[in-house]
Design an enzyme around this catalytic site. Structure first.
Site, PDB file in Angstrom:
ATOM      1  N   CYS A  14       0.801  -1.224   0.000  1.00  0.00           N
ATOM      2  CA  CYS A  14       0.000   0.000   0.000  1.00  0.00           C
ATOM      3  C   CYS A  14       0.837   1.279   0.000  1.00  0.00           C
ATOM      4  O   CYS A  14       0.302   2.359  -0.228  1.00  0.00           O
ATOM      5  CB  CYS A  14      -0.939   0.019   1.207  1.00  0.00           C
ATOM      6  SG  CYS A  14      -2.215  -1.248   1.149  1.00  0.00           S
ATOM      7  N   HIS A  36      -9.303   3.125  -2.601  1.00  0.00           N
ATOM      8  CA  HIS A  36      -7.903   2.826  -2.285  1.00  0.00           C
ATOM      9  C   HIS A  36      -7.315   1.891  -3.350  1.00  0.00           C
ATOM     10  O   HIS A  36      -7.270   0.679  -3.162  1.00  0.00           O
ATOM     11  CB  HIS A  36      -7.856   2.187  -0.892  1.00  0.00           C
ATOM     12  CG  HIS A  36      -6.502   1.812  -0.393  1.00  0.00           C
ATOM     13  ND1 HIS A  36      -5.322   2.242  -0.960  1.00  0.00           N
ATOM     14  CD2 HIS A  36      -6.132   1.021   0.658  1.00  0.00           C
ATOM     15  CE1 HIS A  36      -4.295   1.743  -0.279  1.00  0.00           C
ATOM     16  NE2 HIS A  36      -4.760   0.991   0.694  1.00  0.00           N
TER      17      HIS A  36
END
Length: 377
Positions: A95, A331
């Site tokens: 991430c 995301h």
């Protein structure tokens, strides 16, 4: 190193652009990482050309987590028409990949080895290939974040654990999520967006996500947990790219100076706290005080993560993601860190924007990455 010494040779970020963020399986359901990244690379390069800035690209550095392999950065560079002489490299820090890609590019600019790198990230959850473990032929749903003998919780489970251990209530998480949706719904992102496949706005944002409505959602990851589909991010598709260059090479374009960046490891059982040591490290490196930071962008994978980091470092919640974040917008894993920098660029270069900004990401397996930028006067 003092802040003044760090600033002297600091690279700058210009021409921040991104795709709209699409909900996985919807607007960009058939688009690959190449389809998403190439138009954004082209848009960034066109911005440089239109400004009369140098546009001979030394490299393309993109973060990506679950793509098809084969070096998506190089493939997108070729598809964007940058030329066969422009190389590309793909970074995987999960991430934090998009933010780390920009940090790596900035380090190369600072060294003097390169003059212009296009950096950012891309993720297409919709078209990520399915993989099977060879021994069981079961579907490979995610990579291990830690080896046997270490805790390796799924991120949603870890977010529930973090909320419980740090005493972050469901009500507080829902309030933060409602804020994210309201702020994003009230913001015009059009100046930073490159329309793709007829989509020109982020698909997840909902103006009607009130605390009352969020409070009716059930736990998403554990039976008695507090993370829900409403106070967590959505699985998404998208790309973001910035030009990383020298101040001389920016040719007067609105710019952010990269003061410094840092990565750090942390407890794999509570990966949501990974930004804390990374932020502390970059503050030490740059000589910047946290109290001097005017805006903080942390990937809103889960409300509990952002709130736990804010509590640990005593960050004013009003400084967090002032135009909404991943809870509202989505995301796209490999791109999200770069999206934070696009958001900082849009916010800071405004005439009344703060001088200093901070971007940070929590990473599965217990890592964090952080970067401090300042407005170029």
């Amino acid at each position: 190193m003092s802040r003044s010494a760090y600033s002297a040779a600091a690279p700058v970020l210009v021409a921040p652009r991104r795709t709209p963020i699409g909900n996985a399986g919807h607007g960009f359901s058939a688009l690959t990482t190449t389809d998403l990244a190439a138009p954004v690379l082209t848009a960034v390069l066109e911005t440089l050309r239109d400004a009369g800035a140098p546009h001979q690209v030394d490299d393309v550095v993109l973060g990506n987590c679950l793509g098809p392999g084969g070096d998506p950065a190089r493939i997108a560079s070729l598809a964007a028409g940058l030329g066969v002489d422009v190389p590309g490299v793909t970074v995987d820090r999960q991430c934090g990949s998009g933010l780390d890609a920009v940090a790596l590019a900035a380090a190369r600019i600072r060294s003097g080895e390169d003059n212009l790198i296009l950096a950012g990230g891309v993720e297409s959850a919709s078209t990520a290939p399915w993989r099977l473990w060879p021994d069981t032929r079961e579907r490979y749903t995610r990579a291990p974040f830690a080896p046997p003998g270490f805790p390796d919780p799924d991120m949603g489970v870890a977010a529930d654990d973090l909320a419980r251990i740090r005493g972050i209530s469901r009500e507080r998480q829902d309030a933060y999520a409602a804020r994210s949706h309201a702020l994003a719904a009230a913001t015009d992102f059009s100046s930073e967006i490159v329309p793709i496949a007829g989509v020109d706005r982020d698909q997840r944002i909902r103006s009607n996500m009130t605390e009352a409505r969020l409070g009716r959602l059930r736990p998403a990851f554990t039976p008695d947990g507090t993370a829900t589909a409403g106070n967590s991010c959505g699985i998404s598709d998208g790309a973001a790219v910035l030009a990383v260059t020298t101040q001389a090479g920016s040719k007067g374009l609105p710019a952010l100076r990269v003061l410094g960046s840092a990565v750090a490891g942390s407890d794999p059982s509570l990966p949501g706290l990974g930004p804390v040591p990374a932020i502390e490290k970059v503050l030490r490196r740059t000589g910047v005080a946290l109290s001097d930071i005017g805006v903080v962008e942390i990937t809103e994978a889960f409300a509990s993560v952002v709130l736990a980091v804010a509590d640990e470092l005593d960050i004013d919640e009003d400084l967090l993601c002032p135009q909404g974040g991943a809870i509202a917008m989505g995301h796209p894993w490999g791109a999200s860190g770069a999206i934070l920098l696009v958001r900082l660029a849009t916010w800071i270069v405004a005439s009344d924007g703060p001088e200093l900004g901070l971007a940070a990401c929590a990473i599965g397996g217990g890592q964090g990455v952080a970067m401090i930028v300042e407005r170029v006067q």
